[in-house]
Design a protein around this motif. Structure first.
Motif, mmCIF file in Angstrom:
data_model
loop_
_atom_site.group_PDB
_atom_site.id
_atom_site.type_symbol
_atom_site.label_atom_id
_atom_site.label_comp_id
_atom_site.label_asym_id
_atom_site.label_seq_id
_atom_site.Cartn_x
_atom_site.Cartn_y
_atom_site.Cartn_z
ATOM 1 N N GLY A 110 6.006 -19.741 6.999
ATOM 2 C CA GLY A 110 5.490 -21.089 7.450
ATOM 3 C C GLY A 110 6.430 -21.981 5.369
ATOM 4 O O GLY A 110 6.754 -21.482 5.175
ATOM 5 N N PHE A 111 6.325 -22.558 5.793
ATOM 6 C CA PHE A 111 6.830 -23.856 5.184
ATOM 7 C C PHE A 111 5.823 -25.420 4.464
ATOM 8 O O PHE A 111 5.966 -25.994 5.519
ATOM 9 N N GLY A 112 5.179 -25.351 3.364
ATOM 10 C CA GLY A 112 3.876 -26.267 3.811
ATOM 11 C C GLY A 112 3.048 -26.179 4.801
ATOM 12 O O GLY A 112 2.511 -24.611 5.133
ATOM 13 N N VAL A 113 2.676 -27.032 6.110
ATOM 14 C CA VAL A 113 2.303 -27.086 6.923
ATOM 15 C C VAL A 113 3.674 -26.353 7.984
ATOM 16 O O VAL A 113 2.660 -25.858 9.359
ATOM 17 N N CYS A 114 4.038 -26.659 8.490
ATOM 18 C CA CYS A 114 4.957 -26.733 9.053
ATOM 19 C C CYS A 114 5.445 -24.762 9.527
ATOM 20 O O CYS A 114 6.120 -24.162 7.967
ATOM 21 N N GLY A 115 5.433 -24.594 10.264
ATOM 22 C CA GLY A 115 6.085 -22.799 11.089
ATOM 23 C C GLY A 115 4.597 -22.647 11.143
ATOM 24 O O GLY A 115 5.336 -21.280 10.630
ATOM 25 N N ILE A 116 3.887 -22.650 9.784
ATOM 26 C CA ILE A 116 2.596 -21.537 9.980
ATOM 27 C C ILE A 116 2.190 -20.816 10.853
ATOM 28 O O ILE A 116 2.307 -21.751 12.349
ATOM 29 N N PRO A 117 2.095 -19.507 11.498
ATOM 30 C CA PRO A 117 1.037 -18.382 12.489
ATOM 31 C C PRO A 117 -0.041 -19.558 12.459
ATOM 32 O O PRO A 117 -1.422 -18.418 12.370
ATOM 33 N N HIS A 118 0.031 -20.387 12.547
ATOM 34 C CA HIS A 118 -1.794 -21.250 12.275
ATOM 35 C C HIS A 118 -2.859 -19.968 13.319
ATOM 36 O O HIS A 118 -3.598 -19.601 13.207
ATOM 37 N N VAL A 119 -2.486 -19.959 14.835
ATOM 38 C CA VAL A 119 -2.759 -18.981 15.657
ATOM 39 C C VAL A 119 -3.557 -17.683 15.457
ATOM 40 O O VAL A 119 -4.639 -17.154 15.270
ATOM 41 N N LEU A 120 -2.213 -17.411 14.754
ATOM 42 C CA LEU A 120 -2.986 -15.787 14.677
ATOM 43 C C LEU A 120 -3.897 -15.675 12.891
ATOM 44 O O LEU A 120 -4.478 -14.897 12.925
ATOM 45 N N LEU A 121 -3.458 -16.733 12.124
ATOM 46 C CA LEU A 121 -4.670 -17.121 11.098
ATOM 47 C C LEU A 121 -5.583 -16.602 11.404
ATOM 48 O O LEU A 121 -6.416 -16.545 10.724
ATOM 49 N N THR A 122 -5.325 -18.353 12.233
ATOM 50 C CA THR A 122 -7.311 -18.118 12.718
ATOM 51 C C THR A 122 -8.159 -16.928 13.514
ATOM 52 O O THR A 122 -9.102 -16.810 13.239
ATOM 53 N N ALA A 123 -7.779 -16.219 14.361
ATOM 54 C CA ALA A 123 -7.765 -14.795 14.753
ATOM 55 C C ALA A 123 -8.226 -13.858 13.898
ATOM 56 O O ALA A 123 -8.779 -13.434 13.589
ATOM 57 N N LEU A 124 -7.215 -14.147 12.774
ATOM 58 C CA LEU A 124 -7.298 -13.088 11.518
ATOM 59 C C LEU A 124 -9.112 -13.677 10.326
ATOM 60 O O LEU A 124 -10.017 -12.668 10.620
ATOM 61 N N ALA A 125 -8.708 -14.859 10.303
ATOM 62 C CA ALA A 125 -10.214 -15.916 10.126
ATOM 63 C C ALA A 125 -11.541 -15.073 10.585
ATOM 64 O O ALA A 125 -12.563 -14.567 10.400
ATOM 65 N N SER A 126 -11.565 -14.994 12.045
ATOM 66 C CA SER A 126 -12.991 -14.151 12.677
ATOM 67 C C SER A 126 -12.942 -12.756 12.302
ATOM 68 O O SER A 126 -13.938 -12.258 13.444
ATOM 69 N N LYS A 127 -12.360 -11.839 12.016
ATOM 70 C CA LYS A 127 -12.529 -10.951 12.110
ATOM 71 C C LYS A 127 -12.934 -10.028 10.543
ATOM 72 O O LYS A 127 -12.869 -10.937 9.489
ATOM 73 N N ASN A 128 -13.824 -9.226 10.865
ATOM 74 C CA ASN A 128 -14.686 -8.504 9.680
ATOM 75 C C ASN A 128 -13.466 -8.218 8.757
ATOM 76 O O ASN A 128 -13.909 -6.419 8.464
ATOM 77 N N ILE A 129 -12.851 -8.527 8.332
ATOM 78 C CA ILE A 129 -11.944 -7.767 6.874
ATOM 79 C C ILE A 129 -11.728 -8.824 5.725
ATOM 80 O O ILE A 129 -12.046 -9.870 5.701
ATOM 81 N N LYS A 130 -11.438 -8.022 4.908
ATOM 82 C CA LYS A 130 -11.364 -8.328 3.215
ATOM 83 C C LYS A 130 -10.787 -8.371 2.453
ATOM 84 O O LYS A 130 -9.417 -7.196 3.054
ATOM 85 N N ASP A 131 -10.381 -8.608 1.352
ATOM 86 C CA ASP A 131 -9.234 -7.811 0.165
ATOM 87 C C ASP A 131 -7.875 -8.018 0.856
ATOM 88 O O ASP A 131 -7.354 -6.653 0.431
ATOM 89 N N LEU A 132 -7.775 -8.836 1.172
ATOM 90 C CA LEU A 132 -6.233 -9.610 1.593
ATOM 91 C C LEU A 132 -5.623 -9.676 0.841
ATOM 92 O O LEU A 132 -5.882 -10.349 -0.075
ATOM 93 N N GLU A 133 -3.990 -8.987 1.073
ATOM 94 C CA GLU A 133 -3.231 -9.486 -0.157
ATOM 95 C C GLU A 133 -1.798 -11.098 0.462
ATOM 96 O O GLU A 133 -1.948 -9.896 1.684
ATOM 97 N N ALA A 134 -2.109 -11.633 0.056
ATOM 98 C CA ALA A 134 -0.763 -12.958 1.502
ATOM 99 C C ALA A 134 0.092 -13.125 0.183
ATOM 100 O O ALA A 134 0.245 -13.308 -1.137
ATOM 101 N N VAL A 135 1.387 -12.847 0.897
ATOM 102 C CA VAL A 135 2.508 -13.191 0.174
ATOM 103 C C VAL A 135 3.042 -14.433 1.390
ATOM 104 O O VAL A 135 3.179 -14.027 2.080
#
Length: 256
Positions: free
Chosen positions: A31-56
């Motif tokens: 993604g570039f800004g909010v253009c082309g971001i994987p919003h559906v995958l990230l929304t689903a990931l936000a509902s999972k009980n996981i943490k300590d992630l590193e994002a690039v």
């Protein structure tokens, strides 16, 4: 136009695609800004009980969208990015010592991702020579009192053809999350305009690449010269609904 079908389609549901992503992993996010971001995958990931992630990612999303969802949930431990100026929660977490941030020049970040996907361990560039990018000392993490807890290290430099270059290590992520305009069942991808800036590079760098596609077509429908990223890099494919495909935010709306 071919209507060839294959028996090894990479299609699956969003839930299946992200089911095995655990805490503590590194995510390369397109993604570039909010253009082309994987919003559906990230929304689903936000509902999972996981943490300590590193994002690039090129940027940290915006409040309430993209990586902003993971930030709001406190799921991110560290971010490697080149631009982070549109997210107030990001700024708060960084300045209050809750988030580690490695700022990287935009072109350098792009090449670090590409190199990681190409089997290149490191490369030399002139970008950042004579600055804290090369010399070290950039604040990566503050403590709760506002003191620098972790600072960037100095990097190796080398003279090449009479010029000083700094060595940058490539990035290999555990998972890549990207968005494509069109995919075929084998994972060959086409991106739309600005979404092509970082999505192919993020996809290349992931050991497991998960793609959300606005449209999925039979193998052969994408012409060879119309494929921006070959399916060899793609492991899992999610076809978006019509509603999900058209849900696209505007980062900064300007009117007269």
């Amino acid at each position: 136009m071919s209507t060839l079908t294959v028996g090894h389609s990479k299609l699956m549901s969003t839930a299946e695609a992200i089911a095995d992503i655990p805490s503590g992993v590194t995510l390369a996010v397109g993604g570039f800004g909010v253009c082309g971001i994987p919003h559906v995958l990230l929304t689903a990931l936000a509902s999972k009980n996981i943490k300590d992630l590193e994002a690039v990612s090129n940027n940290a999303g915006v409040d309430g969208r993209g990586l902003g969802l993971l930030l709001a949930n406190g799921q991110l431990r560290r971010i490697v990015a080149s631009y982070v100026g549109e997210n107030r929660e990001f700024a708060r977490q960084y300045l209050e010592g809750e988030l580690e941030v490695e700022l990287t020049p935009q072109g350098t970040l792009a090449e670090r991702l590409r190199a990681g996907g190409s089997g290149i361990g490191a490369f030399f560039t002139r970008t950042g020579v004579g600055t804290v990018v090369a010399d070290g000392g950039m604040p990566w993490k503050y403590d709760s009192e506002g003191n620098v807890e972790v600072a960037s290290p100095a990097k190796e430099t080398r003279e090449i053809r009479g010029e000083t270059y700094v060595m940058e290590e490539s990035i290999v992520a555990d998972y890549a999350l990207v968005r494509a305009a069109v995919a075929d069942h084998s994972g060959n991808l086409r991106f739309h305009e600005t979404a092509r800036n970082f999505n192919p590079l993020a996809a290349m760098s992931g050991k497991i690449c998960i793609v959300e596609a606005e449209k999925v077509v039979p193998v052969g429908e994408l012409g060879a010269d119309d494929i921006h990223l070959p399916g060899i890099f793609v492991h899992r494919l999610v076809e978006l609904s019509e509603k999900e495909a058209v849900d696209k935010a505007i980062e900064k709306e300007t009117v007269r």
